[in-house]
Scaffold this active site. Sequence first.
Site, short mmCIF file in Angstrom:
data_model
loop_
_atom_site.label_atom_id
_atom_site.label_comp_id
_atom_site.label_asym_id
_atom_site.label_seq_id
_atom_site.Cartn_x
_atom_site.Cartn_y
_atom_site.Cartn_z
N ASP A 80 0.85 -1.19 0.00
CA ASP A 80 0.00 0.00 0.00
C ASP A 80 0.89 1.25 0.00
O ASP A 80 1.44 1.63 1.03
CB ASP A 80 -0.88 -0.06 1.26
CG ASP A 80 -1.78 1.15 1.39
OD1 ASP A 80 -1.81 1.99 0.46
OD2 ASP A 80 -2.44 1.28 2.44
N ASN A 114 0.06 4.45 -0.68
CA ASN A 114 -0.47 5.75 -0.24
C ASN A 114 -1.19 5.66 1.11
O ASN A 114 -1.85 6.61 1.53
CB ASN A 114 -1.40 6.35 -1.31
CG ASN A 114 -2.65 5.51 -1.52
OD1 ASN A 114 -2.79 4.45 -0.89
ND2 ASN A 114 -3.54 5.96 -2.37
N ASP A 145 -3.83 4.01 2.28
CA ASP A 145 -5.30 4.04 2.43
C ASP A 145 -5.89 2.66 2.74
O ASP A 145 -7.10 2.47 2.72
CB ASP A 145 -5.97 4.62 1.16
CG ASP A 145 -5.74 3.74 -0.06
OD1 ASP A 145 -4.97 2.74 0.05
OD2 ASP A 145 -6.32 4.03 -1.12
N ASP A 148 -7.56 -15.59 -18.02
CA ASP A 148 -8.51 -16.06 -17.01
C ASP A 148 -9.50 -17.05 -17.62
O ASP A 148 -10.04 -16.82 -18.71
CB ASP A 148 -9.28 -14.83 -16.49
CG ASP A 148 -10.17 -15.15 -15.33
OD1 ASP A 148 -9.63 -15.46 -14.26
OD2 ASP A 148 -11.41 -15.10 -15.49
N GLU A 187 -5.27 -20.11 -17.68
CA GLU A 187 -5.77 -20.68 -16.42
C GLU A 187 -6.56 -21.94 -16.75
O GLU A 187 -7.79 -21.93 -16.79
CB GLU A 187 -6.67 -19.66 -15.69
CG GLU A 187 -6.97 -20.11 -14.27
CD GLU A 187 -8.31 -19.63 -13.74
OE1 GLU A 187 -9.11 -19.07 -14.50
OE2 GLU A 187 -8.55 -19.86 -12.55
C1 NOJ Z 1 -10.60 -17.25 -12.23
C2 NOJ Z 1 -9.96 -16.25 -11.31
O1 NOJ Z 1 -8.71 -16.73 -10.91
C3 NOJ Z 1 -10.92 -16.07 -10.16
O2 NOJ Z 1 -10.35 -15.33 -9.10
C4 NOJ Z 1 -12.14 -15.40 -10.70
O3 NOJ Z 1 -13.10 -15.30 -9.67
C5 NOJ Z 1 -12.76 -16.18 -11.86
N1 NOJ Z 1 -11.78 -16.66 -12.78
C6 NOJ Z 1 -13.72 -15.32 -12.64
O4 NOJ Z 1 -13.02 -14.37 -13.39
#
Ligand code: NOJ
Length: 572
Positions: free
Chosen positions: A22, A24, A26, A196, A275
């Site tokens: 962090d 700044n 906050d 993702d 992923e």
């Molecule tokens: C996989 C991501 O790693 C996770 O954190 C996320 O909730 C879902 N995809 C949806 O984007």
Amino acid sequence: MSHFKWWQKAVFYQIYPRSFADGNGDGIGDIKGMTEKLGYLKDLGVDALWLSPHFPSPMFDCGYDISNYEDVAPEYGTLDDFRIFLDSAHAHGMHVILDLVLNHTSDEHRWFLESKSSRDNPKADWYVWVDTPPNNWQSCFDGPAWTFAPERGQYYYHYFMKQQPDLNWHNPEVRKAMWNAARFWLEMGVDGFRLDAIGTIFEDPKLTPHTVPMDLAGLRHFSDIAKTPEERALVEQYWMDMFKYQLGQPGIHELMKELRSVLDEYDGDRMLVGEDDDVTYQGNGEDELSLVFNFPLMRTDQLSPECVRKNQQERIAALAKVSPEAWACNTLGNHDCARVFSRYSASRSGGDAFQDTKLARLNLAVVLTLRGTPFLYNGEEIGMTDYLIPDQARLRDTMATWYYERLVNELKVEPSQAALRAAAMSRDKNRTPLQWRNAPNGGFCPAEVTPWLPVNPNYAEGINVQDQEMDPTSLLTFYRRLLRVRKATPALVEGDYRPVHETSQEVLAFLRSTSDQKVLVTLNFSENQISLDFSDLGVKSARVIYSSTAQVTTDYPQLILNPFEIWIAKLS
Ligand code: NOJ
């Protein structure tokens, strides 16, 4: 000169921006904080950084619901801050990859706002719209996968939360817009993307209903209470069946090829890591993703020599079918799963807490010495543990707050019980702020500020960066050391993998060899001293390059490994 690409040789480190540093004060991590910590990361010895989403987001899914792909979340800073961060990371010799969320946007993204505004606007077909829910599909986060939008009088599809509508990837305009967003960052100089949830991009065109006799909340509840082996097996079967028509559908390979060609417009071997654990998304080794994660390794209940060997045998065989060049990618943790220190600890199963730090060392040794690119998750280098947030009002993972409501209101579970279960399933437990010092809020933010998630109080028990930096016996010192050993030993990066003593229950032993160097890795997962004979290798001498118990001379090829010892040697 080695023909290996930078991302094959690099050790990646995942930064969860909200919790990392962090700058700044906050209570929320930010880009300035990350920039200030580049020296720390360089000293640690990592070579590349993966940033979880840093884009503007209403934060229903902690940034994975993006409302603008070409900007920075205001609480994290500005585009200029990001440019400074990127340039300084490069100046420190580190690459940077970003998180690209393809499957869905936020429901506050201007594309969705326009799409839902009428049935005939220019973006009317950018998302997945139907007149009535065609089936019983569930969102994996919050109940039915179809949500009504009164503006259009129609339902839209979302695999994740209702605030995360799925894009319609059959529409070429969607592809064009998203590839332009990718180009925006590639132009700026980012070195690639972590993609993702690629398995969720397409759905079964026949919209076949699932056959599980309960909904999402019911299945979560059943998973929590299932006891017998039959019930556990049923739980597993139900999880697979519930989403099977919403995952891994045809079309992904073509899409990955298209994105690959966008990256190939740029120099510098830009990379993509998906992923997913399906190695076929690596295409022919050149034309789709650079890497997919070895999730089966991460998901194993107990990291034992036997399970690592089995995993390697299966992954190496699968990769070989893709292409001789296809590269592995090993990880034991990320922002979606319990922290590795908690998951594989001995104390969890009634063992000795003292052994936990030894197991933590073995875990790292596994990911750094197997063949493939390692990914580490911020905080694991100091042994951060899961923190079950006791006050459910402080949970931020909406998947867990949604479940809590269902438990209390629909399934009539007593609220204190429900809070415990929500805390345990929530991903907040492994996303708490990084513990920098033994100071209020773990030194993450000023004492008088409330951090976005509570800090794990065990920062006061030595689980913080500053204390461990000064301690030559700490986990952090060990991480630094082993990262240096890896970097200085080409066979550990580029060499092939050959298991030895393949039936040992206690020791994971293997050779990593290039044409110039042969390295023997032995990892004793047991609390006993173990003798092993390596005469079969036909190599006369061994020069120790790392021993966690400071064994420098041995009677190799006879080896006596101390309890939990990591012993690595060059053979000649
Ligand atoms: C996989 C991501 O790693 C996770 O954190 C996320 O909730 C879902 N995809 C949806 O984007």
